[in-house]
Design a protein around this motif. Sequence first.
Motif, PDB file in Angstrom:
ATOM      1  N   UNK A 119       1.509   0.734  48.746  1.00 63.79           N
ATOM      2  CA  UNK A 119       1.528  -0.658  47.907  1.00 63.79           C
ATOM      3  C   UNK A 119       2.868  -1.369  48.355  1.00 63.79           C
ATOM      4  N   UNK A 120       2.473  -2.651  48.068  1.00 66.53           N
ATOM      5  CA  UNK A 120       3.720  -3.711  48.455  1.00 66.53           C
ATOM      6  C   UNK A 120       4.249  -4.411  47.094  1.00 66.53           C
ATOM      7  N   UNK A 121       5.427  -4.317  46.900  1.00 62.21           N
ATOM      8  CA  UNK A 121       5.957  -5.028  45.871  1.00 62.21           C
ATOM      9  C   UNK A 121       7.049  -6.159  46.258  1.00 62.21           C
ATOM     10  N   UNK A 122       7.020  -7.295  45.774  1.00 68.33           N
ATOM     11  CA  UNK A 122       7.934  -8.134  45.805  1.00 68.33           C
ATOM     12  C   UNK A 122       8.999  -8.246  44.684  1.00 68.33           C
ATOM     13  N   UNK A 123      10.457  -8.298  45.065  1.00 68.90           N
ATOM     14  CA  UNK A 123      11.475  -8.392  44.194  1.00 68.90           C
ATOM     15  C   UNK A 123      11.451 -10.038  43.921  1.00 68.90           C
ATOM     16  N   UNK A 124      11.707 -10.269  42.388  1.00 64.64           N
ATOM     17  CA  UNK A 124      11.821 -11.677  42.088  1.00 64.64           C
ATOM     18  C   UNK A 124      12.931 -11.721  41.118  1.00 64.64           C
ATOM     19  N   UNK A 125      13.570 -12.814  40.981  1.00 66.51           N
ATOM     20  CA  UNK A 125      14.659 -13.259  40.225  1.00 66.51           C
ATOM     21  C   UNK A 125      13.960 -13.545  38.937  1.00 66.51           C
ATOM     22  N   UNK A 126      14.833 -13.872  37.891  1.00 66.54           N
ATOM     23  CA  UNK A 126      14.507 -14.474  36.477  1.00 66.54           C
ATOM     24  C   UNK A 126      13.625 -15.486  36.432  1.00 66.54           C
ATOM     25  N   UNK A 173      16.108  -5.042  40.623  1.00 61.74           N
ATOM     26  CA  UNK A 173      15.464  -6.361  40.498  1.00 61.74           C
ATOM     27  C   UNK A 173      14.125  -6.274  39.598  1.00 61.74           C
ATOM     28  N   UNK A 174      13.598  -7.153  39.040  1.00 59.24           N
ATOM     29  CA  UNK A 174      12.363  -7.284  38.579  1.00 59.24           C
ATOM     30  C   UNK A 174      11.355  -7.244  39.759  1.00 59.24           C
ATOM     31  N   UNK A 175      10.280  -6.692  39.883  1.00 59.08           N
ATOM     32  CA  UNK A 175       9.271  -6.620  40.863  1.00 59.08           C
ATOM     33  C   UNK A 175       7.846  -7.045  40.510  1.00 59.08           C
ATOM     34  N   UNK A 176       7.274  -7.474  41.206  1.00 59.07           N
ATOM     35  CA  UNK A 176       5.391  -7.630  41.145  1.00 59.07           C
ATOM     36  C   UNK A 176       4.694  -7.071  41.993  1.00 59.07           C
ATOM     37  N   UNK A 177       3.663  -6.509  41.827  1.00 54.61           N
ATOM     38  CA  UNK A 177       2.711  -5.853  42.814  1.00 54.61           C
ATOM     39  C   UNK A 177       2.223  -6.963  43.692  1.00 54.61           C
ATOM     40  N   UNK A 178       2.383  -6.707  45.038  1.00 56.14           N
ATOM     41  CA  UNK A 178       1.605  -7.901  45.758  1.00 56.14           C
ATOM     42  C   UNK A 178       0.439  -7.272  46.493  1.00 56.14           C
ATOM     43  N   UNK A 179       0.216  -6.087  46.784  1.00 60.16           N
ATOM     44  CA  UNK A 179      -0.872  -5.493  47.304  1.00 60.16           C
ATOM     45  C   UNK A 179      -0.891  -4.165  47.065  1.00 60.16           C
ATOM     46  N   UNK A 180      -2.178  -3.563  47.169  1.00 60.91           N
ATOM     47  CA  UNK A 180      -2.508  -2.118  47.326  1.00 60.91           C
ATOM     48  C   UNK A 180      -3.504  -2.045  48.727  1.00 60.91           C
ATOM     49  N   UNK A 181      -2.846  -1.135  49.405  1.00 64.80           N
ATOM     50  CA  UNK A 181      -3.663  -1.114  50.728  1.00 64.80           C
ATOM     51  C   UNK A 181      -4.993  -0.377  50.573  1.00 64.80           C
TER      52      UNK A 181
END
Length: 171
Positions: A113-120, A53-61
Amino acid sequence: MTLSAKTCRESFVVKTSMVLPPDTNNHGTLFGGRLMAYIDDVAAIAATRHSRTLVVTASTDSVDFLHPIMVGHSVCLEAFVTYTGRTSMEIFVKVVAEDMLSGERNVCALSFLTFVAVDANNKPTPVPQVLPQTEAEKQLNETGKARALARKNRKSEFKKMAEMFGTDMPW
């Protein structure tokens, strides 16, 4: 909708680059910001491979620089998904530099790092669970929940600080 779990290996990414003079600071070492961009890039690829899916960076520890990376060396980044929540993925990144003339190699940085999957519509969407197979993968997975909780707590503290400092303070 049930998503099939995936192994860490299925998200594994390797990226290798030569460190050239434009990539370095006045000490002849790789700019920290350039390395952080490389880290975010390979982590995003690993997260996308895992979730498809598309992803966005949520955090970098954190990015802890353990050894300098010199001009003329190669820098190799390895990344894979270690832990998943409902819509989030933790990615581990290891950075290894190699002196191309001597063959000496050093682990130069480690990061989560934490990424979150996102829809369209950029709304969080579920991700498959991760299935660790090796002992190292199992150890990273078992300690992932504690890191996720620490991130959640840190984010809550940072939100409070953002409210306290606001946007109208000169510093």
